[in-house]
Design a protein around this motif. Structure first.
Motif, PDB file in Angstrom:
ATOM      1  N   THR A  29       0.876  -1.169   0.000  1.00  0.00           N
ATOM      2  CA  THR A  29       0.000   0.000   0.000  1.00  0.00           C
ATOM      3  C   THR A  29       0.916   1.221   0.000  1.00  0.00           C
ATOM      4  O   THR A  29       2.126   1.103   0.219  1.00  0.00           O
ATOM      5  CB  THR A  29      -0.904   0.025   1.250  1.00  0.00           C
ATOM      6  OG1 THR A  29      -0.081  -0.066   2.422  1.00  0.00           O
ATOM      7  CG2 THR A  29      -1.911  -1.115   1.227  1.00  0.00           C
ATOM      8  N   ALA A  30       0.332   2.385  -0.241  1.00  0.00           N
ATOM      9  CA  ALA A  30       1.166   3.582  -0.346  1.00  0.00           C
ATOM     10  C   ALA A  30       0.547   4.730   0.432  1.00  0.00           C
ATOM     11  O   ALA A  30      -0.668   4.806   0.612  1.00  0.00           O
ATOM     12  CB  ALA A  30       1.318   3.983  -1.809  1.00  0.00           C
ATOM     13  N   GLY A  34       5.512   7.111   1.583  1.00  0.00           N
ATOM     14  CA  GLY A  34       6.213   6.049   0.865  1.00  0.00           C
ATOM     15  C   GLY A  34       5.475   4.739   0.804  1.00  0.00           C
ATOM     16  O   GLY A  34       4.302   4.634   1.195  1.00  0.00           O
ATOM     17  N   PRO A  35       6.173   3.713   0.292  1.00  0.00           N
ATOM     18  CA  PRO A  35       5.535   2.408   0.121  1.00  0.00           C
ATOM     19  C   PRO A  35       5.533   1.625   1.428  1.00  0.00           C
ATOM     20  O   PRO A  35       6.444   1.742   2.247  1.00  0.00           O
ATOM     21  CB  PRO A  35       6.448   1.703  -0.888  1.00  0.00           C
ATOM     22  CG  PRO A  35       7.808   2.293  -0.628  1.00  0.00           C
ATOM     23  CD  PRO A  35       7.570   3.727  -0.205  1.00  0.00           C
ATOM     24  N   HIS A  36       4.501   0.798   1.604  1.00  0.00           N
ATOM     25  CA  HIS A  36       4.464  -0.135   2.723  1.00  0.00           C
ATOM     26  C   HIS A  36       4.267  -1.536   2.150  1.00  0.00           C
ATOM     27  O   HIS A  36       3.672  -1.701   1.084  1.00  0.00           O
ATOM     28  CB  HIS A  36       3.335   0.224   3.689  1.00  0.00           C
ATOM     29  CG  HIS A  36       3.436  -0.523   4.981  1.00  0.00           C
ATOM     30  ND1 HIS A  36       4.498  -0.376   5.838  1.00  0.00           N
ATOM     31  CD2 HIS A  36       2.632  -1.451   5.553  1.00  0.00           C
ATOM     32  CE1 HIS A  36       4.327  -1.174   6.875  1.00  0.00           C
ATOM     33  NE2 HIS A  36       3.211  -1.840   6.721  1.00  0.00           N
TER      34      HIS A  36
END
Lengths: 150, 150
Positions: A29-30, A34-36
């Motif tokens: 997810t974002a 940032g990205p996760h």
């Protein structure tokens, strides 16, 4: 390198993966920070992906903020990648019985009875890709705009 | 469920994964249009992660825009998760020889000689987590702010 599978075979293999017992996925997810990315148990119910997360989890916050996830299933050389949209996110105690039953059957735990509150997310696939090696990059799209193209 | 590993054992297992031949990772990046996630070959060189992508790839664009990635290694029940920052992204032909040599040794292909241009990214880990089952969620942080805490 094994011969490239037909699109029909890839769809069959993908559905077999989605219906597997103990299905796990890498869920990305974002957010603006940032990205996760985390591995989560997943159930496949009525052509939707079901996941459960704690209310304070980054994944929960990102899904609430953006309504989108991208999931990776399988080993890195036999993959299914799914872009999905949130249909609904509800406290586990308020989730539909059929959703909970599917989750329990496939993931082997009950998010209503986990010692901590959980949120159950119903994610609708909008794009599904499946490939093994480089010779399967062509024809990797099995679903586009929420419709199976195979 | 097996007994929880010590932090020292997890670090050793993590370094063993990072040095494995044929290391693959799920690489997530983000943009304003959402999360992206792809499996990629990875090399471990001088405490950095090396990946190669095509210039037009979503991963390339997201890394250029945000400078951040989150990588997942291993099976979903024996995982290493790494938050990393871009140190540099260069056309493969301009990459340092030592970087290319490490990539070739661990990933078994040369991004300078792939029939299409590739960009080589050097990513510095800033946070590393490692866990197997729920009993390893505690003490899962092996690196914080770019420094090993174990």
């Amino acid at each position: 390198m094994p011969e490239a599978r037909t699109p029909e075979q890839r769809k069959a293999d993908t559905l077999e993966k989605l219906n597997a017992s103990e299905l796990d996925a890498w869920v990305s997810t974002a957010s603006t920070s940032g990205p996760h990315l985390v591995p989560l148990s997943v159930a496949w119910h009525a052509e939707c992906l079901i996941i459960a997360t704690e209310p304070s989890a980054v994944t929960t916050r990102n899904l609430a903020a953006t309504g989108r996830a991208r999931l990776g299933l399988g080993e890195t050389r036999d993959v299914v990648v799914i872009d999905a949209e949130v249909v609904e996110s509800t406290p586990a105690n308020d989730a539909a019985n059929a959703v909970i039953a599917s989750y329990l059957a496939q993931c082997h735990w009950d998010p209503r009875d986990a010692g901590a509150p959980f949120v159950v997310h119903v994610l609708r696939p909008v794009r599904i890709l499946a490939w093994r090696e480089v010779n399967e990059i062509a024809e990797r799209t099995l679903m586009r705009d929420g419709h199976w193209v195979v």
